[in-house]
Design a protein around this motif. Structure first.
Motif, PDB file in Angstrom:
ATOM      1  N   SER A  91       0.106 -10.314 -11.470  1.00 42.62           N
ATOM      2  CA  SER A  91       1.016 -10.716 -10.397  1.00 42.62           C
ATOM      3  C   SER A  91       0.680  -9.942  -9.146  1.00 42.62           C
ATOM      4  CB  SER A  91       2.464 -10.453 -10.816  1.00 42.62           C
ATOM      5  OG  SER A  91       3.368 -10.751  -9.768  1.00 42.62           O
ATOM      6  N   ALA A  92       1.308 -10.327  -8.055  1.00 36.63           N
ATOM      7  CA  ALA A  92       1.113  -9.591  -6.816  1.00 36.63           C
ATOM      8  C   ALA A  92       1.773  -8.220  -6.913  1.00 36.63           C
ATOM      9  CB  ALA A  92       1.699 -10.379  -5.651  1.00 36.63           C
ATOM     10  N   MET A  93       1.211  -7.250  -6.192  1.00 36.13           N
ATOM     11  CA  MET A  93       1.807  -5.928  -6.069  1.00 36.13           C
ATOM     12  C   MET A  93       2.528  -5.841  -4.726  1.00 36.13           C
ATOM     13  SD  MET A  93      -1.452  -3.630  -7.262  1.00 36.13           S
ATOM     14  CE  MET A  93      -2.454  -4.394  -5.973  1.00 36.13           C
ATOM     15  N   VAL A  94       3.573  -5.035  -4.681  1.00 32.25           N
ATOM     16  CA  VAL A  94       4.295  -4.806  -3.428  1.00 32.25           C
ATOM     17  C   VAL A  94       4.512  -3.314  -3.274  1.00 32.25           C
ATOM     18  CG1 VAL A  94       5.436  -7.061  -3.388  1.00 32.25           C
ATOM     19  CG2 VAL A  94       6.535  -5.153  -4.560  1.00 32.25           C
ATOM     20  N   THR A  95       4.794  -2.880  -2.049  1.00 36.69           N
ATOM     21  CA  THR A  95       4.968  -1.450  -1.804  1.00 36.69           C
ATOM     22  C   THR A  95       5.926  -1.209  -0.649  1.00 36.69           C
ATOM     23  OG1 THR A  95       3.803   0.638  -1.351  1.00 36.69           O
ATOM     24  CG2 THR A  95       3.025  -1.311  -0.195  1.00 36.69           C
ATOM     25  N   ASP A  96       6.558  -0.027  -0.698  1.00 32.43           N
ATOM     26  CA  ASP A  96       7.352   0.450   0.431  1.00 32.43           C
ATOM     27  C   ASP A  96       6.660   1.610   1.130  1.00 32.43           C
ATOM     28  OD1 ASP A  96       7.644   2.466  -1.421  1.00 32.43           O
ATOM     29  OD2 ASP A  96       9.828   2.578  -1.296  1.00 32.43           O
ATOM     30  N   GLY A  97       5.411   1.878   0.744  1.00 30.82           N
ATOM     31  CA  GLY A  97       4.660   2.981   1.322  1.00 30.82           C
ATOM     32  C   GLY A  97       4.721   4.247   0.503  1.00 30.82           C
ATOM     33  N   GLU A  98       5.633   4.305  -0.474  1.00 28.29           N
ATOM     34  CA  GLU A  98       5.750   5.476  -1.338  1.00 28.29           C
ATOM     35  C   GLU A  98       5.451   5.145  -2.796  1.00 28.29           C
ATOM     36  OE1 GLU A  98       8.824   8.457   0.707  1.00 28.29           O
ATOM     37  OE2 GLU A  98       9.794   6.644  -0.060  1.00 28.29           O
ATOM     38  N   VAL A  99       5.864   3.956  -3.234  1.00 22.32           N
ATOM     39  CA  VAL A  99       5.555   3.495  -4.585  1.00 22.32           C
ATOM     40  C   VAL A  99       4.943   2.111  -4.486  1.00 22.32           C
ATOM     41  CG1 VAL A  99       7.381   4.849  -5.687  1.00 22.32           C
ATOM     42  CG2 VAL A  99       7.852   2.493  -4.960  1.00 22.32           C
ATOM     43  N   VAL A 100       4.159   1.742  -5.521  1.00 24.81           N
ATOM     44  CA  VAL A 100       3.673   0.376  -5.661  1.00 24.81           C
ATOM     45  C   VAL A 100       4.395  -0.212  -6.861  1.00 24.81           C
ATOM     46  CG1 VAL A 100       1.670   1.165  -6.990  1.00 24.81           C
ATOM     47  CG2 VAL A 100       1.682  -1.119  -6.021  1.00 24.81           C
ATOM     48  N   ILE A 101       4.921  -1.430  -6.702  1.00 26.82           N
ATOM     49  CA  ILE A 101       5.712  -2.075  -7.750  1.00 26.82           C
ATOM     50  C   ILE A 101       4.912  -3.222  -8.338  1.00 26.82           C
ATOM     51  CG2 ILE A 101       7.855  -3.284  -8.287  1.00 26.82           C
ATOM     52  CD1 ILE A 101       9.176  -1.812  -6.020  1.00 26.82           C
TER      53      ILE A 101
END
Length: 529
Positions: A467-477
């Motif tokens: 699946s695609a990965m997403v991030t807030d700049g501190e963690v990758v989900i």
């Protein structure tokens, strides 16, 4: 004061050695030295009267004054160490805060998360376009189970539909619509605005090309077929209230994109010439128009098409031949080409410096990289990955996924030569942050140095989904999937530690739009927060 017999004495038995290195013959009593009980004993120990006497060693008890001086010195040292540590921590905190502020402007980076997330709400239809934030609402168009097509304004915290406008009661599912919200997000700075009190002429609009009738074209030589619109409308509505502002016929094919608060509309004239118009979507005032000097060829079905992309300050019109236009409509580059409905569209990479044009062969895939400024090009084997997010920390690198054997390659955009290769990596889009490339490799999430290709960290995630990965700049989900549900797993971007996980009642394909986290579930759009 005379010493009593019971007074404690600090003594040390010392064996004297003469200048020749032989043991002295003095008796033990002569070698006994008692530490003098004077304030200056620590600083100036009493020595032998005879300068030629063998050396002696004294163990002394510091006086109260000396101990006080020592305590003061230790206290000063501790204070200095704590001050340095606090200053270093403050500097690092400010650097981290500045980094997160900079990442807020990078497309695809969500707002910082405070911990595990959960599903907030879900829609009863599939979104035609990602939700755009306008006046405190999330505005999108849903293909509903009717089937139908509805524009909606959704309250972002609860999922309540505040307004709903039907675009098409019943319609073919194959070509639903193409929609944009020029000027979103609004307000741009995220400030609270009473949208109802804002003049309608100052509010964004939702613009859709809605296909009311489609046809299926079949090539006589094989069984390939292609569904295309033959009758369409251009629909404009107030994105705050849902009020319908315009509903007019538009030629087919047609495509839309946004450039700031303006609308880009692409059509193909009756004589086969692609046309691109930039205009004010409310007033209809035209800012500029580009028309192809020559008609474009039709594809194997006898059809023509046009696709628009506005990114990094340029407008790309792809009708087989490709035109790169400036924001003012000036032609920056014209590239020849033939239209193929099954090929991918031209994309913009390397911050608008290069175009990536993919060609699907019978057994292979090639991508031509064209430098916009010079027209110089080179060809790489495979798909050029659109890294999302990409903070431009690797401006001279494009990532390529070869078809044969998979893997991930970093190519130099100037020469086309590969810099490094990672075998076996998944084809999910990677992300580029802080000169690192984060990608999925089977059941592992990996971070590699974008310059050298060296693995920085690699973390096993059980049940990891492609699946695609997403991030807030501190963690990758990332997501893990079972037969019916899934789990979101957060991995620290710095060292790869698993920070938290959150179970969800559905499988998800994650994406970020305007700093919010969403997922495509089994029934439609899901908001996560």
């Amino acid at each position: 004061m005379a010493r009593g017999r019971g007074d404690m004495q600090d003594v040390e038995l010392v064996e004297a050695v003469d200048d020749a290195g032989t043991r002295a013959t003095t008796s033990p009593s002569e070698r006994l030295r008692v530490a003098p009980d004077t304030p200056d004993a620590l600083d100036t120990p009493e020595g032998p009267d005879d300068p030629d006497a063998p050396p002696t060693t004294h163990r002394t008890t510091p006086s109260p004054a000396a101990r006080a001086r020592l305590r003061r010195a230790v206290a000063v040292l501790v204070a200095v160490v704590l001050a340095v540590a606090a200053t270093s921590s403050l500097v690092q905190s400010r650097r981290d805060a500045a980094r997160l502020r900079a990442l807020a402007d990078v497309p695809g980076v969500m707002a910082p998360l405070s911990g595990p997330v959960t599903e907030l709400w879900r829609t009863d239809g599939w979104p035609v376009a990602p939700p755009s934030e306008v006046g405190g609402l999330l505005v999108t168009v849903l293909a509903t189970p009717s089937p139908g097509l509805e524009a909606v304004g959704i309250e972002p915290r609860t999922g309540e539909v505040v307004w709903r406008t039907t675009l098409r009661a019943r319609a073919p599912e194959e070509v639903p619509a193409e929609c944009v919200v020029p000027g979103a997000p609004w307000p741009a700075d995220g400030a609270a605005t009473d949208a109802a009190d804002t003049a309608p002429g100052d509010r964004p609009v939702l613009v859709c090309v809605v296909a009311d009738e489609v046809a299926t074209a079949t090539e006589g030589r094989n069984l390939d077929s292609f569904v295309h619109p033959v009758r369409s409308r251009l629909v404009v509505m107030d994105a705050v209230s849902g009020e319908l502002l315009a509903d007019d016929p538009v030629g087919s094919p047609a495509g839309v994109a946004s450039a700031g608060t303006d609308l880009l509309l692409g059509t193909v004239d009756a004589d086969g010439r692609p046309r691109v118009t930039r205009s004010d979507p409310r007033s209809g005032e035209v800012h500029w128009t580009f028309t192809s000097p020559e008609p474009v060829p039709a594809d194997q079905f006898g059809l023509r098409r046009i696709a628009l992309r506005s990114q990094d300050g340029v407008v790309v019109a792809d009708a087989g031949p490709v035109w790169v236009l400036s924001a003012d409509g000036e032609v920056l580059r014209a590239l020849p080409g033939t239209v193929d409905p099954f090929d991918g569209h031209t994309t913009v990479v390397a911050g608008g410096r290069f175009l990536a044009r993919t060609t699907l062969g019978s057994t292979d895939v090639t991508t031509e990289l064209v430098e916009v400024a010079t027209g110089r090009s080179q060809t790489v084997e495979g798909f050029v990955d659109g890294s999302v997010p990409d903070d431009r920390s690797l401006p001279d690198v494009v990532l390529v996924s070869p078809v044969q054997g998979g893997g991930l390659q970093a190519h130099d955009v100037g020469t086309g030569a590969p810099r490094w290769t990672l075998e076996g990596h998944d084809t999910s889009p990677p992300m580029i942050l802080d000169e690192r490339v984060v990608s999925i490799d089977g059941s592992r999430v990996e971070s590699v140095d974008g310059v050298s290709g060296a693995v920085v960290w690699s973390t096993e995630v059980a049940g990891l989904a492609a699946s695609a990965m997403v991030t807030d700049g501190e963690v990758v989900i990332v997501t893990t999937n079972s037969a019916t549900d899934g789990t979101l797993v957060a991995v620290d971007l710095d060292d790869g530690r698993q920070v938290w996980s959150a179970p969800l009642d559905d499988q998800h394909y994650l994406f970020v739009h305007e700093r919010r986290l969403f997922g495509y579930g089994s029934t439609g759009l899901i908001a996560i927060g």
